[in-house]
Design a protein around this motif. Structure first.
Motif, short mmCIF file in Angstrom:
data_model
loop_
_atom_site.label_atom_id
_atom_site.label_comp_id
_atom_site.label_asym_id
_atom_site.label_seq_id
_atom_site.Cartn_x
_atom_site.Cartn_y
_atom_site.Cartn_z
N SER A 1 0.84 -1.19 0.00
CA SER A 1 0.00 0.00 0.00
C SER A 1 0.88 1.24 0.00
CB SER A 1 -0.94 0.02 1.21
OG SER A 1 -0.21 0.01 2.41
N GLY A 2 0.33 2.32 -0.50
CA GLY A 2 1.08 3.57 -0.56
C GLY A 2 1.91 3.74 -1.81
N PHE A 3 1.87 2.76 -2.70
CA PHE A 3 2.59 2.88 -3.96
C PHE A 3 2.05 1.85 -4.93
CE2 PHE A 3 5.27 -0.95 -3.97
CZ PHE A 3 5.16 -1.35 -2.65
N ASN A 4 2.38 2.00 -6.21
CA ASN A 4 1.99 1.03 -7.23
C ASN A 4 3.13 0.07 -7.50
OD1 ASN A 4 -0.58 2.16 -7.69
ND2 ASN A 4 0.33 3.73 -9.00
N LEU A 5 2.76 -1.19 -7.74
CA LEU A 5 3.79 -2.21 -7.98
C LEU A 5 4.64 -1.89 -9.19
CD1 LEU A 5 1.99 -5.58 -7.20
CD2 LEU A 5 3.57 -4.27 -5.77
N ASP A 6 4.08 -1.17 -10.16
CA ASP A 6 4.85 -0.82 -11.35
C ASP A 6 6.07 0.04 -11.03
OD1 ASP A 6 2.05 -0.44 -13.69
OD2 ASP A 6 3.08 -2.19 -12.85
N ASP A 7 6.01 0.73 -9.90
CA ASP A 7 7.06 1.70 -9.58
C ASP A 7 8.17 1.14 -8.71
OD1 ASP A 7 4.50 4.24 -9.20
OD2 ASP A 7 5.68 3.67 -10.97
N TYR A 8 7.98 -0.08 -8.21
CA TYR A 8 8.96 -0.65 -7.30
C TYR A 8 9.24 -2.11 -7.65
CZ TYR A 8 8.82 3.20 -3.93
OH TYR A 8 8.94 4.42 -3.32
N ASP A 9 10.47 -2.51 -7.46
CA ASP A 9 10.80 -3.93 -7.46
C ASP A 9 10.40 -4.50 -6.09
OD1 ASP A 9 14.01 -3.40 -9.10
OD2 ASP A 9 11.96 -3.32 -9.87
N ILE A 10 9.92 -5.72 -6.11
CA ILE A 10 9.54 -6.38 -4.86
C ILE A 10 10.38 -7.65 -4.70
CG2 ILE A 10 7.71 -7.49 -3.54
CD1 ILE A 10 7.26 -4.53 -3.89
N GLY A 11 10.93 -7.82 -3.53
CA GLY A 11 11.74 -8.99 -3.27
C GLY A 11 11.24 -9.76 -2.06
N TRP A 12 11.44 -11.06 -2.14
CA TRP A 12 11.21 -11.93 -0.97
C TRP A 12 12.56 -12.37 -0.44
CZ3 TRP A 12 6.93 -12.92 1.76
CH2 TRP A 12 5.69 -12.67 1.17
N PHE A 13 12.72 -12.23 0.85
CA PHE A 13 13.94 -12.60 1.53
C PHE A 13 13.58 -13.51 2.70
CE2 PHE A 13 16.71 -9.53 -0.58
CZ PHE A 13 15.78 -8.65 -1.10
N ARG A 14 14.56 -14.22 3.21
CA ARG A 14 14.27 -15.05 4.38
C ARG A 14 15.47 -15.04 5.32
NH1 ARG A 14 14.40 -21.24 1.86
NH2 ARG A 14 16.66 -21.35 1.52
N GLN A 15 15.15 -15.27 6.59
CA GLN A 15 16.20 -15.34 7.60
C GLN A 15 15.91 -16.53 8.50
OE1 GLN A 15 16.77 -11.79 9.97
NE2 GLN A 15 18.87 -12.39 10.43
N ALA A 16 16.79 -17.50 8.44
CA ALA A 16 16.68 -18.68 9.28
C ALA A 16 17.31 -18.39 10.64
CB ALA A 16 17.37 -19.87 8.62
N PRO A 17 16.92 -19.11 11.66
CA PRO A 17 17.50 -18.89 12.99
C PRO A 17 19.03 -18.99 12.96
CG PRO A 17 15.63 -20.37 13.13
CD PRO A 17 15.89 -20.16 11.68
N GLY A 18 19.66 -17.95 13.48
CA GLY A 18 21.12 -17.95 13.54
C GLY A 18 21.82 -17.65 12.24
N GLU A 19 21.05 -17.33 11.20
CA GLU A 19 21.64 -17.07 9.89
C GLU A 19 21.37 -15.62 9.48
OE1 GLU A 19 23.05 -20.91 9.73
OE2 GLU A 19 23.42 -19.33 8.22
N SER A 20 22.13 -15.16 8.51
CA SER A 20 21.88 -13.83 7.97
C SER A 20 20.74 -13.91 6.95
CB SER A 20 23.14 -13.27 7.31
OG SER A 20 23.60 -14.16 6.32
N ARG A 21 20.14 -12.77 6.69
CA ARG A 21 19.03 -12.74 5.74
C ARG A 21 19.54 -12.93 4.32
NH1 ARG A 21 14.79 -8.26 7.21
NH2 ARG A 21 16.54 -6.87 6.72
N GLU A 22 18.77 -13.65 3.50
CA GLU A 22 19.18 -13.92 2.12
C GLU A 22 18.02 -13.70 1.17
OE1 GLU A 22 20.28 -18.02 1.60
OE2 GLU A 22 18.35 -18.77 2.27
N GLY A 23 18.33 -13.34 -0.05
CA GLY A 23 17.31 -13.16 -1.06
C GLY A 23 16.78 -14.50 -1.54
N VAL A 24 15.48 -14.57 -1.75
CA VAL A 24 14.84 -15.78 -2.25
C VAL A 24 14.42 -15.60 -3.70
CG1 VAL A 24 12.89 -17.36 -1.95
CG2 VAL A 24 14.03 -16.39 0.06
N SER A 25 13.63 -14.57 -3.96
CA SER A 25 13.18 -14.29 -5.32
C SER A 25 12.68 -12.86 -5.36
CB SER A 25 12.07 -15.26 -5.73
OG SER A 25 11.80 -15.16 -7.10
N CYS A 26 12.95 -12.18 -6.47
CA CYS A 26 12.60 -10.78 -6.60
C CYS A 26 12.03 -10.54 -7.99
CB CYS A 26 13.82 -9.90 -6.37
SG CYS A 26 14.63 -10.19 -4.77
N ILE A 27 11.17 -9.53 -8.10
CA ILE A 27 10.54 -9.25 -9.38
C ILE A 27 10.61 -7.76 -9.66
CG2 ILE A 27 8.22 -9.08 -8.32
CD1 ILE A 27 7.16 -10.41 -10.94
#
Length: 122
Positions: free
Chosen positions: A25-51
């Protein structure tokens, strides 16, 4: 005001599937890239998939084809389909928005949701 709200996480058995949603909300998807990231316990955050917001090109991390990102501009929502889940996929999953990132680099994304937890266990 840019806001991102994730949902769809939960407990699933190995081999199962989940679909995560990122409502923007607050913006249109056309104007921003969206990424999914994940962080497992004790691990650093990593990229999963982005569009890319500009052209819909996707940037995937190596998930052996098990994960798929998609977006619904009418709903202003981005989805992450998780298939054939494994215990090592257990993590907090976050969506994020950034302008012209053309990548799945965490540092390129400016706005973050609160995350949704995915637990893969029998």
């Amino acid at each position: 005001q840019v806001q991102l709200v994730e949902s769809g996480g939960g407990l699933v058995q190995p081999g199962g599937s989940l679909r995560l949603s990122c409502a923007a909300s607050g913006f249109n998807l056309d104007d921003y890239d969206i990424g999914w990231f994940r962080q497992a316990p004790g691990e650093s955050r990593e990229g999963v998939s982005c569009i890319s917001g500009r052209n819909g090109i996707t940037f995937h991390q190596d998930s052996e084809g098990r994960f798929a990102i998609s977006r619904d501009n009418a709903e202003n929502t981005v989805y992450l389909q998780l298939n054939d889940l494994r215990p090592e996929d257990t993590a907090d999953y976050y969506c994020a928005a950034g302008r012209s990132t053309e990548s799945c680099r965490e540092s390129a994304y400016d706005y973050w949701g609160q995350g949704t937890q995915v637990t893969v266990s029998s």
